[in-house]
Design an enzyme around this catalytic site. Structure first.
Site, PDB file in Angstrom:
ATOM      1  N   PRO A 129      -8.195  -8.823 -54.795  1.00 48.38           N
ATOM      2  CA  PRO A 129      -8.284  -8.052 -53.428  1.00 48.38           C
ATOM      3  C   PRO A 129      -7.317  -9.116 -52.110  1.00 48.38           C
ATOM      4  O   PRO A 129      -7.469 -10.302 -52.558  1.00 48.38           O
ATOM      5  CB  PRO A 129      -9.725  -7.688 -52.541  1.00 48.38           C
ATOM      6  N   ASN A 130      -6.500  -8.596 -51.442  1.00 49.06           N
ATOM      7  CA  ASN A 130      -5.262  -9.348 -50.421  1.00 49.06           C
ATOM      8  C   ASN A 130      -4.008  -9.818 -50.835  1.00 49.06           C
ATOM      9  O   ASN A 130      -3.380 -10.549 -51.001  1.00 49.06           O
ATOM     10  CB  ASN A 130      -6.311 -10.297 -49.693  1.00 49.06           C
ATOM     11  N   ARG A 175       0.005 -12.792 -45.735  1.00 49.53           N
ATOM     12  CA  ARG A 175      -1.544 -13.753 -45.481  1.00 49.53           C
ATOM     13  C   ARG A 175      -1.556 -14.826 -45.300  1.00 49.53           C
ATOM     14  O   ARG A 175      -1.344 -16.134 -46.198  1.00 49.53           O
ATOM     15  CB  ARG A 175      -2.055 -13.261 -46.864  1.00 49.53           C
ATOM     16  N   TYR A 188      -1.962 -20.494 -48.120  1.00 51.62           N
ATOM     17  CA  TYR A 188      -1.315 -19.540 -49.407  1.00 51.62           C
ATOM     18  C   TYR A 188       0.118 -19.843 -49.807  1.00 51.62           C
ATOM     19  O   TYR A 188       0.637 -19.399 -50.704  1.00 51.62           O
ATOM     20  CB  TYR A 188      -1.940 -18.403 -49.341  1.00 51.62           C
ATOM     21  N   ASN A 199      -7.129 -14.127 -61.120  1.00 55.12           N
ATOM     22  CA  ASN A 199      -7.504 -15.023 -59.402  1.00 55.12           C
ATOM     23  C   ASN A 199      -8.390 -14.103 -58.499  1.00 55.12           C
ATOM     24  O   ASN A 199      -7.662 -12.750 -58.624  1.00 55.12           O
ATOM     25  CB  ASN A 199      -6.416 -15.023 -58.577  1.00 55.12           C
ATOM     26  N   ALA A 227     -11.163 -12.304 -53.539  1.00 60.48           N
ATOM     27  CA  ALA A 227     -12.921 -13.128 -52.610  1.00 60.48           C
ATOM     28  C   ALA A 227     -13.667 -12.622 -53.525  1.00 60.48           C
ATOM     29  O   ALA A 227     -14.644 -13.168 -53.718  1.00 60.48           O
ATOM     30  CB  ALA A 227     -12.893 -12.041 -51.660  1.00 60.48           C
ATOM     31  N   GLU A 259     -10.014 -18.930 -64.646  1.00 64.39           N
ATOM     32  CA  GLU A 259      -9.962 -18.295 -63.312  1.00 64.39           C
ATOM     33  C   GLU A 259      -8.909 -19.768 -62.581  1.00 64.39           C
ATOM     34  O   GLU A 259      -9.182 -20.608 -62.570  1.00 64.39           O
ATOM     35  CB  GLU A 259     -11.166 -18.509 -62.766  1.00 64.39           C
ATOM     36  N   HIS A 313      -7.115 -19.829 -58.434  1.00 60.24           N
ATOM     37  CA  HIS A 313      -6.983 -19.523 -57.283  1.00 60.24           C
ATOM     38  C   HIS A 313      -5.882 -20.591 -55.966  1.00 60.24           C
ATOM     39  O   HIS A 313      -5.914 -21.746 -56.718  1.00 60.24           O
ATOM     40  CB  HIS A 313      -7.923 -20.257 -56.280  1.00 60.24           C
ATOM     41  N   ARG A 352     -13.013 -25.538 -48.246  1.00 60.87           N
ATOM     42  CA  ARG A 352     -12.825 -24.689 -47.170  1.00 60.87           C
ATOM     43  C   ARG A 352     -14.810 -23.540 -46.659  1.00 60.87           C
ATOM     44  O   ARG A 352     -14.493 -24.510 -46.855  1.00 60.87           O
ATOM     45  CB  ARG A 352     -11.812 -22.861 -48.178  1.00 60.87           C
TER      46      ARG A 352
END
Length: 143
Positions: free
Chosen positions: A10-11, A18, A23, A74, A77, A98, A100, A107
């Site tokens: 998502p996103n 964003r 990012y 990725n 969330a 995985e 990111h 964070r």
């Protein structure tokens, strides 16, 4: 030729817009294009997929069983709470990395824990868009 599925959660379709301070300014399509270029040099066939919907991601993971040799994911969330995606990755038993873009451990506290990490080969975070390329390279010996 080995086949790898790249999944974005998502996103991530909003990359470049964003929070560019977190990012970066590259769009998802630009990141995938760079990854496709690298895959060509590594003799890997890539399929990329992005969804904001958990069930669609799970369906795509299931579809990879028997048709793909590995996954770069990725989960966005979903990393922090989707036991359903974790279970799908575990079920198909494909080598998975995985990735990111940001360093999730620098964070907010809720981002520090990954429920998917225990069922993947490893996790790469904090190297911006290059995290994807590092993830693909890390996956290669496991294909």
């Amino acid at each position: 030729m080995k086949k790898v599925l790249v999944i974005n959660g998502p996103n991530l379709n909003m990359l470049g817009v964003r929070e560019p301070g977190v990012y970066g300014t590259l769009s998802l399509s630009m990141i995938i294009q760079g990854l496709n270029d690298l895959a060509g040099t590594l003799s890997i066939e890539l399929e990329s997929f992005q969804s904001n919907h958990e069930g669609e991601i799970i369906d795509k993971i299931h579809e990879a069983f028997g048709s793909k040799d590995g996954i770069v994911i990725n989960p966005g969330a979903f990393t922090h709470y989707s036991y359903a995606i974790r279970d799908a990755l575990s079920a198909v038993q494909l080598p998975t990395v995985e990735v990111h873009i940001s360093n999730i451990h620098k964070r907010e506290e809720f981002r520090h824990h990954s429920v998917t990490a225990p069922v993947v080969i490893g996790q790469i975070s904090g190297f911006g868009a290059q995290s994807y390329e590092l993830g693909l390279r890390a996956l290669l010996p496991h294909l």
